[in-house]
Design a protein around this motif. Structure first.
Motif, PDB file in Angstrom:
ATOM      1  N   THR A 163      63.049  14.214  29.112  1.00  0.00           N
ATOM      2  CA  THR A 163      62.447  13.686  27.885  1.00  0.00           C
ATOM      3  C   THR A 163      61.969  12.240  28.065  1.00  0.00           C
ATOM      4  N   SER A 167      58.996  20.042  16.936  1.00  0.00           N
ATOM      5  CA  SER A 167      58.000  19.325  17.722  1.00  0.00           C
ATOM      6  C   SER A 167      56.884  20.255  18.187  1.00  0.00           C
ATOM      7  N   MET A 168      57.255  21.378  18.767  1.00  0.00           N
ATOM      8  CA  MET A 168      56.226  22.312  19.242  1.00  0.00           C
ATOM      9  C   MET A 168      55.379  22.826  18.079  1.00  0.00           C
ATOM     10  N   ALA A 220      63.218  20.505  19.102  1.00  0.00           N
ATOM     11  CA  ALA A 220      62.218  21.085  19.999  1.00  0.00           C
ATOM     12  C   ALA A 220      61.274  22.027  19.246  1.00  0.00           C
ATOM     13  N   GLN A 265      59.185  18.647  27.526  1.00  0.00           N
ATOM     14  CA  GLN A 265      60.347  18.117  26.798  1.00  0.00           C
ATOM     15  C   GLN A 265      61.034  19.202  25.976  1.00  0.00           C
ATOM     16  N   ASP A 266      60.242  19.897  25.191  1.00  0.00           N
ATOM     17  CA  ASP A 266      60.827  20.809  24.215  1.00  0.00           C
ATOM     18  C   ASP A 266      61.384  22.077  24.859  1.00  0.00           C
ATOM     19  N   LYS A 269      62.175  11.908  16.685  1.00  0.00           N
ATOM     20  CA  LYS A 269      62.466  12.543  17.970  1.00  0.00           C
ATOM     21  C   LYS A 269      62.916  11.546  19.026  1.00  0.00           C
TER      22      LYS A 269
END
Length: 158
Positions: free
Chosen positions: A64, A140-141, A137, A46-47, A117
């Motif tokens: 996503t 999130s990571m 992104a 996704q990211d 998100k």
């Protein structure tokens, strides 16, 4: 009060079962790691797509949406295997700062995904600023890396 819960959990039938049969712990841990790999893979898919690094020919909405379905499978796997793993070593985890770091990061990660998100990414990505997608992104990571790294350090620190 929290320590007594951890002591109770370790003395429970599940805790005794996990502690007395090392092979059981190893099997549950292997499934836990597979869940982590699935969750981590979906986060990266996704990211990295939101950062335009991979899958550039596939609309980011598609990536996503599909990855989030598998993310939930990975998350449930982690949660369902994490409880018995904790039960086998509950008092050790209680005294381990990396365990608490992981739990706080996990809670933040879950809240981040389901309150920020995913609601944001359900809208058309073309209507969102590219900087917003990139920031989402990277955030999130970062949080999921912290979950994985602190989880790994639980094993190294004991």
């Amino acid at each position: 009060m929290l320590l007594s819960f951890f002591e109770w959990l370790e003395a429970s039938p599940l805790g005794v079962f996990m502690k007395d049969l090392p092979a059981t712990f190893a099997i549950v841990e292997a499934v836990h790691l597979m869940g982590l790999a699935l969750l981590g893979g979906t986060v990266l898919a996704q990211d990295l797509r939101l950062l335009n690094v991979i899958l550039k020919d596939v609309p980011s909405n598609v990536v996503t949406e599909q990855a989030h379905r598998w993310f939930k499978v990975g998350l449930w796997t982690l949660l369902l295997t994490g409880v018995p793993m904790l039960a086998g070593v509950a008092t050790k985890c209680y005294h381990n700062p990396f365990y608490w770091t992981k739990m706080i990061a996990l809670a933040i990660g879950i809240l981040f995904v389901f309150t920020l998100k995913q609601p944001l990414l359900r809208s058309d990505h073309a209507s969102l600023k590219p900087a917003t997608l990139k920031l989402m992104a990277v955030a999130s990571m970062s949080v999921w890396f912290l979950v994985a790294a602190s989880g790994r350090w639980i094993g190294f620190s004991g």
